[in-house]
Write a protein that holds these residues in place. Structure first.
Motif, PDB file in Angstrom:
ATOM      1  N   TYR A   1      -6.763   2.445   6.925  1.00  0.00           N
ATOM      2  CA  TYR A   1      -7.172   1.300   6.345  1.00  0.00           C
ATOM      3  C   TYR A   1      -6.823   0.287   7.089  1.00  0.00           C
TER       4      TYR A   1
ATOM      5  N   LYS B   1       1.837   2.633  -3.427  1.00  0.00           N
ATOM      6  CA  LYS B   1       1.080   3.427  -4.422  1.00  0.00           C
ATOM      7  C   LYS B   1       1.056   4.714  -4.172  1.00  0.00           C
TER       8      LYS B   1
ATOM      9  N   VAL C   1      -0.535   7.619  -1.393  1.00  0.00           N
ATOM     10  CA  VAL C   1      -1.125   6.823  -0.207  1.00  0.00           C
ATOM     11  C   VAL C   1      -0.281   7.504   1.028  1.00  0.00           C
TER      12      VAL C   1
ATOM     13  N   LEU D   1       0.749  -1.199   0.131  1.00  0.00           N
ATOM     14  CA  LEU D   1       0.019   0.089  -0.019  1.00  0.00           C
ATOM     15  C   LEU D   1       0.779   1.277  -0.175  1.00  0.00           C
TER      16      LEU D   1
ATOM     17  N   LEU E   1      -2.839   4.830   5.379  1.00  0.00           N
ATOM     18  CA  LEU E   1      -2.615   3.619   5.804  1.00  0.00           C
ATOM     19  C   LEU E   1      -3.073   2.957   7.024  1.00  0.00           C
TER      20      LEU E   1
END
Length: 117
Positions: A84, A73, A76, A70, A81
């Motif tokens: 999430y 990307k 982000v 992640l 993060l």
């Protein structure tokens, strides 16, 4: 038990060991303010022994693959993060600042333009 007392004790023990004199551990412990077992250990080991550190696994390691995937990307942030991971996994035992430190240890540097956090 300060540094000076410890160095004096170790110096005296090394001199005694060099001359094959067995010291009175109890008396030296009273004089220098250490435990008798500590004085004996210093005599036996030839001074202060520095222990090697053992590597310890991080509580973030089970999620390492997800974190790396992640964070690579574009766009982000660490905050995104973190939120999430909190929403996806209910039993996550870590904090935002800990996750930020972990990503730095993994080698993800702070970006100046599109900042990670």
């Amino acid at each position: 038990m300060n540094y000076k007392a410890r160095t004096e004790l170790i110096g005296e023990l090394l001199i005694m060991k060099a001359h094959d004199i067995k010291p009175n551990f109890s008396e030296l412990a009273r004089v220098y303010g250490f435990d008798r077992a500590t004085v004996r250990k210093y005599y036996k080991d030839g001074g202060l022994v520095i222990k090697e550190r053992t590597s310890k696994s991080s509580k973030y390691d089970p999620y390492k693959d997800v974190i790396i995937e992640l964070i690579n990307k574009p766009g982000v942030s660490i905050s995104a993060l973190y939120h999430y991971l909190i929403n996806k996994y209910d039993d996550i035992p870590f904090t935002y600042s800990g996750l930020k430190s972990y990503t730095l240890r993994l080698g993800f540097k702070r970006r100046t333009q599109n900042a990670l956090w």
